[in-house]
Design an enzyme around this catalytic site. Structure first.
Site, PDB file in Angstrom:
ATOM      1  N   SER A 213       3.188  -6.425   5.357  1.00  0.00           N
ATOM      2  CA  SER A 213       2.510  -7.621   5.885  1.00  0.00           C
ATOM      3  C   SER A 213       1.013  -7.542   5.619  1.00  0.00           C
ATOM      4  O   SER A 213       0.574  -6.786   4.744  1.00  0.00           O
ATOM      5  CB  SER A 213       2.803  -7.771   7.384  1.00  0.00           C
ATOM      6  OG  SER A 213       2.379  -9.039   7.826  1.00  0.00           O
ATOM      7  N   ASN A 214       0.214  -8.316   6.333  1.00  0.00           N
ATOM      8  CA  ASN A 214      -1.240  -8.304   6.150  1.00  0.00           C
ATOM      9  C   ASN A 214      -1.914  -8.489   7.504  1.00  0.00           C
ATOM     10  O   ASN A 214      -1.235  -8.613   8.526  1.00  0.00           O
ATOM     11  CB  ASN A 214      -1.647  -9.401   5.154  1.00  0.00           C
ATOM     12  CG  ASN A 214      -1.166 -10.762   5.608  1.00  0.00           C
ATOM     13  OD1 ASN A 214      -1.554 -11.252   6.667  1.00  0.00           O
ATOM     14  ND2 ASN A 214      -0.282 -11.378   4.833  1.00  0.00           N
ATOM     15  N   HIS A 215      -3.226  -8.518   7.501  1.00  0.00           N
ATOM     16  CA  HIS A 215      -3.958  -8.505   8.779  1.00  0.00           C
ATOM     17  C   HIS A 215      -4.132  -9.874   9.425  1.00  0.00           C
ATOM     18  O   HIS A 215      -4.847  -9.998  10.417  1.00  0.00           O
ATOM     19  CB  HIS A 215      -5.340  -7.882   8.577  1.00  0.00           C
ATOM     20  CG  HIS A 215      -5.301  -6.412   8.332  1.00  0.00           C
ATOM     21  ND1 HIS A 215      -4.801  -5.521   9.250  1.00  0.00           N
ATOM     22  CD2 HIS A 215      -5.667  -5.668   7.266  1.00  0.00           C
ATOM     23  CE1 HIS A 215      -4.878  -4.299   8.775  1.00  0.00           C
ATOM     24  NE2 HIS A 215      -5.396  -4.363   7.553  1.00  0.00           N
ATOM     25  N   SER A 216      -3.524 -10.910   8.889  1.00  0.00           N
ATOM     26  CA  SER A 216      -3.726 -12.235   9.486  1.00  0.00           C
ATOM     27  C   SER A 216      -3.244 -12.243  10.943  1.00  0.00           C
ATOM     28  O   SER A 216      -2.142 -11.795  11.242  1.00  0.00           O
ATOM     29  CB  SER A 216      -2.942 -13.280   8.683  1.00  0.00           C
ATOM     30  OG  SER A 216      -2.957 -14.502   9.387  1.00  0.00           O
TER      31      SER A 216
END
Ligand code: C5P
Length: 405
Positions: A213-216
């Site tokens: 995933s990512n940091h959003s």
């Protein structure tokens, strides 16, 4: 955009049931949200709680008597009724519902209800047998069918004054305040607009317990959703994050880009506007292991083969070419370098009306913080650089631009 309750004139009508204790919380919340609240109490309400409580909460005179008119003032039921944006009756007893349904005006509150052109929000509160009585049900039916200005909230099921559990309990104060806010928001400048917003980073499964995933954080998407709601739009929020659910939104939970694509295509078809604030993963693991991947003693590492995810906005653009989909599409470009060039090329490639570009390597803007610094790039070539501001303020400006378009 201020809260929809700010500077609104609200009459809080209080009738005589034990749920009056919740009316004090309702009153306090409305005042704190910036509304001007005039409390009107029936005689039996005053058997439970004194007007002093509400006078202290509102810093305004509390109205209890139709004929108590200080010299020099107008007749209260006429002026209050005329000037109100919303009349809330909470709690509303069976007796008051009956009077309202039959046009009786034998106390100040029922006279105001008959005289006012304002929206009405009624929160019934009574014992189950009283609520289910054919007389009460008939009165409820009359009021509901009369006009769409009259709105009901509850009753709920729970502990009643008798100590029994059942249907008839007044909903909680917060629900009344949220619904009041929602009703007043429907008079906002985005009333009638149907919008779909995505929020959060997608999660691409590796195996049943792991994902990429990512940091959003979803904060920008949630800010867009709540500001649109408060300006009267009908909002579908497609979200990957488990932030507290804001009231008054249709929330669709998804994990992966593939799930988000399906949700966006099906919901944005009937929408006017799609804003893709989500950080969609560009790649996903080629295969998802059926069982948790185990570390085997002799292996040093793990290689994941990744494949391209569909580009959701590009799919929406393709659908638009076939004549379906939202009229306006807005994207976000989160970059760590070459921000403007990357944003320009996305604007064109994804056939957007405009794109909000932000540099996510800054610490005061982008992922996970409450502020953002974005530059808006429009299809017609205009560029507008916004200073550092809250995500809610950015959201309001984005809605202003959507409105202009
Ligand atoms: O192409 P890129 O991911 O950089 O573009 C960002 C914009 O496109 C964002 O609005 C994002 O939500 C959207 N996007 C998309 N489908 C993807 C990747 C991003 O719609 N697969």
């Amino acid at each position: 955009m201020p809260n929809p309750l700010a500077n609104k004139r609200i009459i809080l009508g209080i009738t005589g049931g034990i749920a009056v204790y919740k009316a004090a919380t309702i009153c306090s919340r409305l005042v704190q949200a910036g509304a001007q609240v005039d409390v009107v109490m029936t005689a039996s309400a005053q058997q439970f709680i004194t007007p002093t409580t509400f006078q202290a909460l509102t810093h305004r005179r509390v109205y209890t008597d139709m004929f108590d008119i200080p010299s020099g003032e107008n007749i209260p039921h006429i002026t209050l009724a005329d000037e109100a944006d919303l009349l809330i009756i909470a709690p509303a007893t069976a007796n008051t519902l009956a009077k309202l349904a039959h046009g009786l005006a034998d106390n100040l509150l029922t006279a105001i209800a008959l005289a006012t052109p304002a929206l009405m929000l009624i929160a019934p509160a009574m014992e189950t047998d009283m609520w289910q009585h054919p007389a009460t049900q008939a009165n409820f039916g009359i009021l509901k069918r009369w006009t769409n200005k009259i709105n009901f909230i509850g009753p709920a099921t729970g502990r009643l004054a008798s100590g029994a559990q059942g249907l008839g309990r007044m909903v909680e104060a917060e629900e009344v305040v949220n619904q009041a806010q929602h009703l007043l928001a429907q008079q906002g400048d985005l009333a009638g607009l149907r919008v779909v917003i995505t929020a959060g980073g997608t999660r691409e499964a590796i195996d049943p317990v792991r994902f990429v995933s990512n940091h959003s954080s979803g904060k920008m998407g949630y800010a867009l959703a709540t500001t649109a709601r408060d300006r009267g739009a009908r909002v579908t929020l497609i979200s990957t994050v488990a932030l507290p659910e804001p009231f008054g939104l249709d929330i669709v939970r998804v994990n992966s880009a593939a799930e988000m694509l399906n949700a966006v295509l099906s919901h944005s078809n009937q929408a006017d506007t799609l804003i893709m604030a989500a950080a969609v993963a560009d790649f996903r693991p080629k295969t998802v292991a059926e069982q948790k991947i185990k570390k085997v003693a002799e292996t040093e590492g793990l290689t994941l083969e990744m494949v391209r995810n569909p580009d959701i906005l590009a799919e929406v653009a393709a659908q638009k070419e076939r004549g379906f989909g939202p009229r306006i599409t807005v994207g976000f470009a989160a970059e760590t370098e070459n921000l403007m060039a990357n944003a320009q090329s996305k604007l064109a490639r994804k056939k957007l009306n405009f794109i909000a570009a932000n540099n996510v390597s800054a610490t005061d803007a982008g992922f996970a913080v409450d502020t953002n610094r974005v530059t808006l790039l429009f299809a017609n070539g205009t560029i507008e650089e916004l200073p550092l501001m809250s995500k809610v303020a950015v959201a309001d400006i984005i809605w202003d631009k959507v409105k202009q378009l």
